[in-house]
Design an enzyme around this catalytic site. Structure first.
Site, mmCIF file in Angstrom:
data_model
loop_
_atom_site.group_PDB
_atom_site.id
_atom_site.type_symbol
_atom_site.label_atom_id
_atom_site.label_comp_id
_atom_site.label_asym_id
_atom_site.label_seq_id
_atom_site.Cartn_x
_atom_site.Cartn_y
_atom_site.Cartn_z
ATOM 1 C CG ASP A 58 0.658 -1.985 3.598
ATOM 2 O OD1 ASP A 58 1.225 -2.820 3.003
ATOM 3 O OD2 ASP A 58 1.154 -0.895 4.321
ATOM 4 C CD GLU A 76 1.596 -6.877 0.703
ATOM 5 O OE1 GLU A 76 2.786 -7.044 0.034
ATOM 6 O OE2 GLU A 76 1.603 -6.355 1.963
ATOM 7 C CB CYS A 84 6.807 4.445 -8.939
ATOM 8 S SG CYS A 84 6.130 5.697 -9.355
ATOM 9 C CB CYS A 88 5.964 5.567 -13.859
ATOM 10 S SG CYS A 88 7.421 5.291 -12.739
ATOM 11 C CB CYS A 111 9.145 7.330 -8.402
ATOM 12 S SG CYS A 111 9.590 6.309 -9.828
ATOM 13 C CB CYS A 158 7.942 9.361 -12.827
ATOM 14 S SG CYS A 158 7.344 8.565 -11.327
ATOM 15 C CG ASP A 214 2.963 2.225 5.760
ATOM 16 O OD1 ASP A 214 3.763 1.285 5.327
ATOM 17 O OD2 ASP A 214 2.978 2.796 6.828
#
Length: 374
Positions: free
Chosen positions: A184, A268, A321, A324, A340, A343, A350
């Site tokens: 990232d 990315e 997340c 989950c 989250c 969950c 990051d």
């Protein structure tokens, strides 16, 4: 595999004069050809190709006002026309912007093919020269190579470089590994890995901002066309070159480390060109060098037999997340830690993004391994 090797060299006064004249003539031919193409299209919607301009170059040399074009090697002039043709091809294919005129203040380059140079026993002699270039071989060339092209360049800081394009048979794929990493890219941390490691952003440009402002003010006060203005411009260009060299060196060391330690590298597919339109972040994004870092990972992966994957830029890596799979609706850039709502898992923004990028990349690799190439 074709590979370029770039070195500093220090020309004699006679070589310096000849090379500057060669680069100037190549720049003149390029700009004149670009002007003629633009004029022909504007006035009569006519398209001029490389073959027509190559014939025109012969007639230009016969003009009294352009007779000095005969004093330098004809190869760099011809290569300049080929580069212009490539620029137009890239523009019409929507891979690049419309070609622009070359400026003297930005230095320049001249490309020599095999007919215009002699490389023997580690010495390089260009056309129209009686002595070889004084090249500082900072690293050895592969054994028994013969350069296909030689490009001599003068940067805005006044430094001379020579780039030799060679067929390098010494590159070998590295041993296969079982490790994979998701990356990232950021500003505070230049790189956050899926392992949880964060690599700080050196901010090379930011460290020199005060000095750049001083030199920029001094340049602005100098009279245009004066020698003092040229000296001030060179000082500022040297500072810019120093920052660029440090950034490139850091990115090379980091990309090489990641290539050596991992079999699969996932990043990315960032729209950096669009992101720098944000004037608040343009400077720090440019200073980070994301595009150059991704480019290095790409070609080094090809060299050393690694799997390089780009995840779609619209993939919500930060808002998903990793525990989950729940995707939050909004997550502002100021939020670095979040929980989250589905969950109750706690996430570092990051690190979570890097792990999601890795998971998406591994899914692509496994699909390719099962289905095979199209």
């Amino acid at each position: 595999m074709l590979r370029g090797f770039r070195y500093r060299f220090y020309p004699t006064p006679e070589q310096d004069t000849l090379l500057r004249r060669t680069i100037g003539c190549a720049r003149l031919v390029y700009n004149k050809a670009l002007h003629e193409r633009a004029e022909a299209w504007t006035n009569g919607k006519k398209s001029i190709g490389y073959a027509a301009q190559s014939r025109a170059l012969t007639s230009w040399k016969k003009l009294p006002e352009l007779a000095f074009l005969n004093e330098v090697s004809s190869v760099p002039l011809q290569q300049g026309l080929r580069h212009l043709q490539s620029a137009y091809t890239g523009f019409f294919a929507k891979h690049a912007k419309y070609p622009t005129f070359h400026r003297k203040s930005r230095g320049g380059s001249a490309e020599f093919t095999r007919s215009a140079f002699r490389f023997k026993s580690g010495t390089l002699t260009l056309a129209k020269m009686s002595e070889p270039l004084d090249i500082h071989w900072s690293r050895p060339l592969p054994k028994d190579v013969n350069p296909s092209t030689v490009t001599v360049g003068l940067d805005p800081a006044g430094r001379w470089h020579v780039s030799l394009l060679c067929e390098d048979a010494s590159i070998r794929a590295l041993p296969k590994l079982k490790t994979a990493v998701g990356i990232d890219l950021g500003i505070t941390s230049l790189v956050t890995l899926s392992t949880g490691e964060k690599i700080a952003n050196p901010r090379h440009d930011e460290r020199q901002q005060s000095r750049k402002r001083i030199l920029s003010r001094r340049l602005a006060r100098k009279q245009k066309g004066s020698k003092n203005r040229d000296k001030a411009r060179t000082k500022l260009a040297r500072l810019h070159a120093h920052v660029a060299d440090r950034r490139r060196d850091h990115l090379h060391k980091l990309s090489t480390r990641l290539i050596r330690e991992n079999q699969v590298i996932v990043v990315e597919d960032l729209n950096v060109r669009g992101m720098v339109r944000n004037h608040s972040l343009a400077r720090v994004i440019s200073d980070a060098g994301w595009s150059e870092f991704i480019r290095q990972l790409d070609y080094k992966s090809e060299w050393y037999g690694r799997d390089f994957v780009k995840v779609d830029r619209f993939f919500p890596s930060s808002k998903t997340c990793g525990a989950c799979g729940h995707v939050v609706e909004r997550l502002s850039l100021s939020v670095r830690q979040w929980v989250c709502p589905a969950c109750d898992a706690e996430h570092d923004r990051d690190v979570n993004a890097a792990r999601n990028i890795l998971a998406a990349g591994l899914a692509v690799v496994r699909k390719d391994n099962v289905c095979g190439p199209d």
